[in-house]
Design a protein around this motif. Structure first.
Motif, short mmCIF file in Angstrom:
data_model
loop_
_atom_site.label_atom_id
_atom_site.label_comp_id
_atom_site.label_asym_id
_atom_site.label_seq_id
_atom_site.Cartn_x
_atom_site.Cartn_y
_atom_site.Cartn_z
N LYS A 1 0.84 -1.21 0.00
CA LYS A 1 0.00 0.00 0.00
C LYS A 1 0.86 1.25 0.00
O LYS A 1 0.51 2.26 -0.59
N CYS A 2 2.01 1.17 0.70
CA CYS A 2 2.95 2.31 0.68
C CYS A 2 3.39 2.60 -0.74
O CYS A 2 3.43 3.74 -1.18
N VAL A 3 3.74 1.51 -1.48
CA VAL A 3 4.22 1.69 -2.85
C VAL A 3 3.15 2.37 -3.69
O VAL A 3 3.42 3.31 -4.44
N ARG A 4 1.92 1.93 -3.53
CA ARG A 4 0.81 2.53 -4.29
C ARG A 4 0.64 4.00 -4.00
O ARG A 4 0.19 4.75 -4.85
N SER A 5 0.97 4.39 -2.78
CA SER A 5 0.75 5.79 -2.43
C SER A 5 1.97 6.66 -2.72
O SER A 5 1.99 7.83 -2.34
N GLY A 6 2.97 6.09 -3.40
CA GLY A 6 4.08 6.94 -3.85
C GLY A 6 5.33 6.88 -3.00
O GLY A 6 6.19 7.75 -3.09
N LEU A 7 5.44 5.83 -2.17
CA LEU A 7 6.64 5.66 -1.34
C LEU A 7 7.40 4.44 -1.83
O LEU A 7 6.78 3.43 -2.18
N ALA A 8 8.72 4.51 -1.83
CA ALA A 8 9.52 3.34 -2.18
C ALA A 8 10.57 3.10 -1.11
O ALA A 8 11.13 4.04 -0.57
N HIS A 9 10.83 1.84 -0.83
CA HIS A 9 11.76 1.43 0.23
C HIS A 9 12.87 0.59 -0.37
O HIS A 9 12.58 -0.43 -1.01
N VAL A 10 14.10 0.99 -0.18
CA VAL A 10 15.26 0.18 -0.58
C VAL A 10 15.88 -0.33 0.71
O VAL A 10 16.53 0.41 1.43
N PRO A 11 15.64 -1.60 1.04
CA PRO A 11 16.00 -2.08 2.38
C PRO A 11 17.51 -2.26 2.56
O PRO A 11 18.26 -2.35 1.58
N GLU A 12 17.88 -2.34 3.83
CA GLU A 12 19.26 -2.66 4.17
C GLU A 12 19.63 -4.00 3.54
O GLU A 12 18.84 -4.93 3.56
N GLY A 13 20.82 -4.08 2.97
CA GLY A 13 21.24 -5.35 2.37
C GLY A 13 20.72 -5.58 0.98
O GLY A 13 20.89 -6.65 0.41
N ARG A 14 20.02 -4.57 0.43
CA ARG A 14 19.58 -4.53 -0.98
C ARG A 14 18.43 -5.47 -1.32
O ARG A 14 17.50 -5.08 -1.99
N GLU A 15 18.54 -6.76 -0.93
CA GLU A 15 17.46 -7.71 -1.17
C GLU A 15 17.00 -7.79 -2.62
O GLU A 15 15.80 -7.83 -2.89
N VAL A 16 17.97 -7.80 -3.52
CA VAL A 16 17.59 -8.11 -4.90
C VAL A 16 17.34 -9.63 -4.96
O VAL A 16 17.82 -10.37 -4.12
N ILE A 17 16.55 -10.06 -5.94
CA ILE A 17 16.24 -11.49 -6.03
C ILE A 17 17.30 -12.15 -6.90
O ILE A 17 17.35 -11.95 -8.11
N ALA A 18 18.18 -12.90 -6.23
CA ALA A 18 19.45 -13.34 -6.82
C ALA A 18 19.27 -14.15 -8.09
O ALA A 18 20.02 -13.99 -9.05
N ARG A 19 18.25 -15.01 -8.12
CA ARG A 19 18.16 -15.90 -9.28
C ARG A 19 17.43 -15.25 -10.45
O ARG A 19 17.41 -15.78 -11.55
N LEU A 20 16.82 -14.11 -10.21
CA LEU A 20 16.16 -13.39 -11.32
C LEU A 20 17.15 -12.42 -11.97
O LEU A 20 18.05 -11.91 -11.32
N SER A 21 16.92 -12.17 -13.25
CA SER A 21 17.82 -11.26 -13.98
C SER A 21 17.61 -9.83 -13.50
O SER A 21 16.61 -9.51 -12.84
N VAL A 22 18.54 -8.97 -13.88
CA VAL A 22 18.43 -7.55 -13.59
C VAL A 22 17.11 -7.01 -14.16
O VAL A 22 16.36 -6.30 -13.50
N HIS A 23 16.84 -7.40 -15.40
CA HIS A 23 15.62 -6.93 -16.06
C HIS A 23 14.37 -7.36 -15.28
O HIS A 23 13.47 -6.56 -15.02
#
Ligand code: ADP
Ligand code: MG
Length: 230
Positions: A72-94
């Motif tokens: 709901k935060c994202v929908r209202s215009g807020l974005a969170h980049v968490p500590e440790g990045r938390e990118v999804i390792a097995r998915l591509s950058v795209h």
């Protein structure tokens, strides 16, 4: 405007935040500084619905959002980049970037993707690579770019410089300066005060879960740097 008032966060008996208040104006840039364990990530978790505050409120555009789920935060215009990045390792950058656009208007996704590749050019040639194979700096850029795919009005970033060589941390910060210059509000949590002061208009210093100093970066910057150097 993001407005945090008198916020308390506890984990069982551990009080992580006590009576924390701060605001991020529309289009503003605020750095939350403080050593490990000061409560910086707890602030982020409370803003983004990952912990329920035991007291106080978080308001976004005048509406109480504390206790609300992250999507709901994202929908209202807020974005969170968490500590440790938390990118999804097995998915591509795209694929990671597209995940960031799940609430975005479909017609703007391609354009936004292109903007992100202009902001962080090193991601362009890595688009098809699994994100787990990126360097720490590239993963941080990806995490920020993913957050920006939803075209937030405010992006909150938790310790982007952690574990990065100074030159790489600088590249990440330059990207954030551009994001801020384009009108997006930035809430930056950092242990690296010198780095954060290159972006922030206002600073808030945490110690043991409390605000010990806050004000304009111009006025307080030198004092804060002295303190950190000591
Ligand atoms: N999940 C948790 N359970 C118990 N204590 C926690 C938890 N997360 C953080 N803490 C404690 O809360 C305090 C603030 O932590 P944190 O917000 O992560 O600080 P920072 O991000 O500034 O390093 C610390 O004392 C930490 O040990
Ligand atoms: Mg933290």
């Amino acid at each position: 405007m993001l407005s945090v008032s008198d916020l308390d966060v506890s984990y069982g008996r551990v009080r992580a935040l006590r009576g924390v208040s701060l605001t991020v104006p529309d289009g503003g840039s605020v750095a939350v500084l403080g050593p490990n364990g000061a409560g910086k990530s707890s602030l982020m978790r409370a803003i983004f619905g990952q912990v329920r505050p035991t007291g106080g409120t978080v308001e976004w555009d005048g509406e109480v959002i504390s206790g609300r789920p992250a999507y709901k935060c994202v929908r209202s215009g807020l974005a969170h980049v968490p500590e440790g990045r938390e990118v999804i390792a097995r998915l591509s950058v795209h694929e990671n970037l597209l995940m960031g656009a799940y609430v975005a208007d479909r017609s703007t996704v391609a354009e936004q993707l292109e903007q992100m590749l202009e902001l962080f050019p090193s991601l362009r040639r890595r688009l098809k690579v699994a994100s787990g194979r990126l360097s720490g700096g590239e993963q941080q850029m990806l995490a920020i770019a993913r957050g920006l795919m939803s075209r937030p009005r405010l992006i909150a970033i938790d310790e982007p410089s952690m574990g990065l060589a100074p030159a790489v941390a600088n590249m990440v910060l330059e990207g954030l300066r551009k994001v801020h210059a384009s009108g997006t509000a930035v809430l930056l949590v950092e242990q690296n005060a010198a780095l954060a002061l290159r972006l922030a208009e206002d600073i808030v210093v945490f110690s043991h879960g409390e605000v010990v100093t806050s004000g304009s970066a111009k006025e307080l910057g030198p004092e804060v740097l002295d303190h950190y150097a000591a």
